[in-house]
Design an enzyme around this catalytic site. Structure first.
Site, PDB file in Angstrom:
ATOM      1  N   SER A 242      -2.590  -4.196   3.058  1.00  0.00           N
ATOM      2  CA  SER A 242      -2.083  -5.309   2.228  1.00  0.00           C
ATOM      3  C   SER A 242      -1.024  -6.099   3.094  1.00  0.00           C
ATOM      4  CB  SER A 242      -1.521  -5.013   0.928  1.00  0.00           C
ATOM      5  OG  SER A 242      -0.485  -3.852   0.999  1.00  0.00           O
ATOM      6  N   HIS A 318      -2.186  10.375   3.972  1.00  0.00           N
ATOM      7  CA  HIS A 318      -1.631   8.915   4.513  1.00  0.00           C
ATOM      8  C   HIS A 318      -1.814   8.518   5.971  1.00  0.00           C
ATOM      9  CE1 HIS A 318       1.112   5.561   4.964  1.00  0.00           C
ATOM     10  NE2 HIS A 318       1.150   5.658   3.882  1.00  0.00           N
ATOM     11  N   ARG A 327       8.717   8.037  -1.934  1.00  0.00           N
ATOM     12  CA  ARG A 327       8.374   7.085  -3.198  1.00  0.00           C
ATOM     13  C   ARG A 327       7.669   8.054  -4.014  1.00  0.00           C
ATOM     14  NH1 ARG A 327       4.368   2.646  -0.394  1.00  0.00           N
ATOM     15  NH2 ARG A 327       3.497   4.895   0.138  1.00  0.00           N
TER      16      ARG A 327
HETATM   17  N1  CMX Z   1      -8.918  14.140   0.447  1.00  0.00           N
HETATM   18  C1  CMX Z   1      -9.892  14.526   1.301  1.00  0.00           C
HETATM   19  N2  CMX Z   1     -10.055  14.177   2.491  1.00  0.00           N
HETATM   20  C2  CMX Z   1      -9.304  13.280   3.007  1.00  0.00           C
HETATM   21  C3  CMX Z   1      -7.951  13.104   2.451  1.00  0.00           C
HETATM   22  C4  CMX Z   1      -7.904  13.271   1.071  1.00  0.00           C
HETATM   23  N3  CMX Z   1      -6.722  13.012   0.234  1.00  0.00           N
HETATM   24  N4  CMX Z   1      -7.270  12.223   3.126  1.00  0.00           N
HETATM   25  C5  CMX Z   1      -7.627  12.121   4.318  1.00  0.00           C
HETATM   26  N5  CMX Z   1      -8.979  13.071   4.295  1.00  0.00           N
HETATM   27  C6  CMX Z   1      -9.952  13.049   5.157  1.00  0.00           C
HETATM   28  C7  CMX Z   1     -10.350  11.711   5.838  1.00  0.00           C
HETATM   29  O1  CMX Z   1     -11.454  11.088   4.893  1.00  0.00           O
HETATM   30  C8  CMX Z   1     -11.253  11.719   6.999  1.00  0.00           C
HETATM   31  O2  CMX Z   1     -12.418  12.491   6.867  1.00  0.00           O
HETATM   32  P1  CMX Z   1     -13.468  12.173   8.095  1.00  0.00           P
HETATM   33  O3  CMX Z   1     -12.990  12.758   9.238  1.00  0.00           O
HETATM   34  O4  CMX Z   1     -14.678  12.834   7.569  1.00  0.00           O
HETATM   35  O5  CMX Z   1     -13.555  10.716   7.925  1.00  0.00           O
HETATM   36  C9  CMX Z   1     -10.034  12.903   7.472  1.00  0.00           C
HETATM   37  O6  CMX Z   1      -9.378  13.852   6.345  1.00  0.00           O
HETATM   38  C10 CMX Z   1      -9.021  12.385   8.528  1.00  0.00           C
HETATM   39  O7  CMX Z   1      -8.280  11.353   7.801  1.00  0.00           O
HETATM   40  P2  CMX Z   1      -6.747  11.201   8.198  1.00  0.00           P
HETATM   41  O8  CMX Z   1      -6.692  10.777   9.603  1.00  0.00           O
HETATM   42  O9  CMX Z   1      -5.822  12.217   7.758  1.00  0.00           O
HETATM   43  O10 CMX Z   1      -6.355   9.940   7.228  1.00  0.00           O
HETATM   44  P3  CMX Z   1      -6.565   8.162   7.504  1.00  0.00           P
HETATM   45  O11 CMX Z   1      -5.351   7.816   8.316  1.00  0.00           O
HETATM   46  O12 CMX Z   1      -7.937   8.182   8.108  1.00  0.00           O
HETATM   47  O13 CMX Z   1      -6.746   7.748   6.004  1.00  0.00           O
HETATM   48  C11 CMX Z   1      -5.728   7.769   3.563  1.00  0.00           C
HETATM   49  C12 CMX Z   1      -5.534   7.782   5.139  1.00  0.00           C
HETATM   50  C13 CMX Z   1      -4.584   7.041   2.915  1.00  0.00           C
HETATM   51  C14 CMX Z   1      -6.928   6.441   3.440  1.00  0.00           C
HETATM   52  C15 CMX Z   1      -6.387   8.805   3.452  1.00  0.00           C
HETATM   53  O14 CMX Z   1      -5.575  10.135   3.423  1.00  0.00           O
HETATM   54  C16 CMX Z   1      -7.326   9.083   1.849  1.00  0.00           C
HETATM   55  O15 CMX Z   1      -8.412   8.551   1.832  1.00  0.00           O
HETATM   56  N6  CMX Z   1      -6.518   9.347   0.967  1.00  0.00           N
HETATM   57  C17 CMX Z   1      -7.076   9.528  -0.345  1.00  0.00           C
HETATM   58  C18 CMX Z   1      -6.756   7.833  -1.042  1.00  0.00           C
HETATM   59  C19 CMX Z   1      -5.261   7.646  -1.228  1.00  0.00           C
HETATM   60  O16 CMX Z   1      -4.482   8.284  -1.678  1.00  0.00           O
HETATM   61  N7  CMX Z   1      -5.012   6.439  -0.922  1.00  0.00           N
HETATM   62  C20 CMX Z   1      -3.596   5.739  -0.902  1.00  0.00           C
HETATM   63  C21 CMX Z   1      -2.835   5.676   0.271  1.00  0.00           C
HETATM   64  C22 CMX Z   1      -1.530   5.115  -0.033  1.00  0.00           C
HETATM   65  C23 CMX Z   1      -1.556   3.846  -0.429  1.00  0.00           C
HETATM   66  O17 CMX Z   1      -2.091   2.915   0.725  1.00  0.00           O
HETATM   67  O18 CMX Z   1      -1.430   2.996  -1.300  1.00  0.00           O
END
Ligand code: CMX
Length: 435
Positions: A242, A318, A327
């Site tokens: 965002s 994250h 937070r």
């Molecule tokens: N549950 C399961 N798997 C997860 C996970 C979770 N909460 N968080 C990360 N992973 C997985 C990723 O999907 C990724 O899998 P692949 O290798 O199969 O693609 C792997 O772990 C590595 O990811 P990462 O490097 O740890 O995380 P990213 O930086 O790529 O993504 C985020 C960060 C937030 C998108 C991810 O942790 C996620 O999808 N979390 C759940 C959704 C969420 O809570 N989003 C809100 C974040 C805060 C915000 O911006 O508001």
């Protein structure tokens, strides 16, 4: 004394000078390099943006102009009848780097209330949206439509000197922030209630008015929650979807309204702001399925089923943070004070004890700890704001503060149009082989 705009008028030349000197001394210094993996990996970790309002440390979490969340809670003026920082005070801090006085904060409350009137056609536009259109899409539509009265766009059309960009951007940003409140209220009241929106009260603060347009201002605790919520979600440095979208679109000299609409469209994605909506659905489904059995075993098997079905645990993980999001902690402390016995809070607390170990064992996520979105929903549902599809709108009202404060500086500092270099896989292979 003095208004925010007066203070900015003093600060801008100082900052311009500081950056000019810094760049003349260090403009050629190297701060990082880029790997092929980073190019395919969502630009993760690439140092390529300047963002003044806040910096995110992987383990310590966010600092707004150098102040941690607990420090902000202590230092920033709160309402005379509350203790959470007023988001007005956080905005002042984000813009100036300075802790405002209560008088300065109250002047912002009054100014935002005074600027909150919506053009009639924007009200009609919202009213004509079908209730089945997601609240974030309605929000983004309405913010885009505010373009109609953009001071920046009008001045630009008539030939605007670069040195004056920030002044018109400032005016638009103040209007933008003010108008998020009645827009959000109207969307909520249309979709979920009677369509009647309480008028903005000029002697009340931003959060009171926000609670009031939603229909919750008779509960003082909810108003305090809004002060905390609107402060916490405002800014999280510049690279998140965002913040970066707003900054990127603004770099084309699109007005703050068009820039913020882009920001909201990004916030509406399930991996970003929409996660707070996802979390509540996840909690509700989980409760239905496991009932009152909050044993480690039962929760764990539920989580494993979810992970094995190829889905994420919303509210955990994250891109930058590697510890529990402060937070999250601030909201947890609020819950401990105001709703310690709430069953949904207890469920969230139980998950906090179980999820990190499961995610660690799962072995994929780099951060097994909860983020901001993991906690916000249960606070809102406790006070009766149960419509989770609306939750990201609250996030957007808050995020407007962070995006707007940076847009003012982007124009004051003359940041150019953003244009990183891309390659096709073929071109990238050639580049790598040529080395
Ligand atoms: N549950 C399961 N798997 C997860 C996970 C979770 N909460 N968080 C990360 N992973 C997985 C990723 O999907 C990724 O899998 P692949 O290798 O199969 O693609 C792997 O772990 C590595 O990811 P990462 O490097 O740890 O995380 P990213 O930086 O790529 O993504 C985020 C960060 C937030 C998108 C991810 O942790 C996620 O999808 N979390 C759940 C959704 C969420 O809570 N989003 C809100 C974040 C805060 C915000 O911006 O508001």
């Amino acid at each position: 004394g003095g208004s925010l705009k007066d203070r900015l008028t003093e600060l801008i030349p100082q900052k311009q000078e500081e950056i000019k000197k810094f760049r003349s001394e260090h403009g050629g210094d190297v701060v990082g390099n880029v790997t092929v993996d980073q190019m395919y990996g969502g630009a993760r970790g690439i140092r390529s943006l300047v963002w003044e309002g806040s910096v995110l440390d992987p383990s310590e979490g966010i600092r707004f102009r150098g102040y941690s969340i607990p420090e902000c809670q202590k230092l920033l003026p709160s309402s005379p009848n509350g203790k959470q920082p007023l988001p007005e005070s956080l905005f002042w801090l984000l813009v100036t780097g300075e802790v405002p006085t209560l008088t300065q904060v109250q002047s912002l409350s009054a100014e935002w209330a005074a600027r909150s009137q919506l053009p009639k056609f924007v009200e009609e536009l919202i009213d004509r949206c079908p209730p089945s259109l997601h609240p974030m899409a309605q929000f983004s539509l309405a913010i885009t439509a505010l373009e109609h009265d953009s001071a920046f766009a009008k001045a630009y059309e008539h030939g605007l000197n670069k040195h004056d960009y920030w002044k018109y951007t400032y005016e638009d940003c103040m209007d933008l922030i003010a108008k998020t409140v009645p827009i959000a209220g109207r969307i909520y009241r249309n979709i979920y209630r009677d369509g009647i929106v309480a008028p903005i009260q000029v002697d009340k603060d931003h959060s009171y008015n926000f609670a009031n347009v939603l229909g919750f201002a008779n509960n003082k605790e909810f108003v305090e929650l809004m002060r905390l919520y609107l402060s916490l979600h405002s800014d999280h440095e510049g690279g998140n979807v965002s913040a970066h979208s707003g900054h990127l679109v603004g770099s084309a000299l699109s007005s703050p309204f068009l820039s913020m609409a882009a920001s909201l469209n990004g916030l509406a994605g399930p991996l970003h702001g929409l996660a707070n909506q996802e979390v509540l659905s996840f909690l509700n489904t989980m409760k239905e399925e496991i009932g009152d059995d909050l044993s480690d075993e039962r929760i764990k098997s539920y989580l494993w089923d979810l992970l094995k079905s190829g889905r994420v645990v919303p509210g955990y993980g994250h891109a930058v943070l590697r510890k529990t999001d402060p937070r999250y902690t601030a909201q947890r402390e609020f819950a401990q004070e105001y709703l310690p016995k709430d069953p949904m809070f207890q469920l969230v607390s139980r998950l906090y004890e179980v999820v990190p170990a499961v995610l660690t064992e799962h072995g994929k996520t780099k951060n097994p700890f909860p983020n901001v979105d993991s906690h916000s929903g249960i606070l809102l549902q406790y006070y009766g704001l149960k419509e989770q599809n609306f939750y990201t709108v609250l996030f957007g009202v808050s995020r407007t503060l962070g995006v707007a404060s940076q847009l003012i500086w982007d124009r004051a500092l003359g940041f150019p149009i953003e244009r990183p270099k891309s390659f096709s896989t073929e071109a990238l292979k050639k580049l790598v082989n040529a080395k």
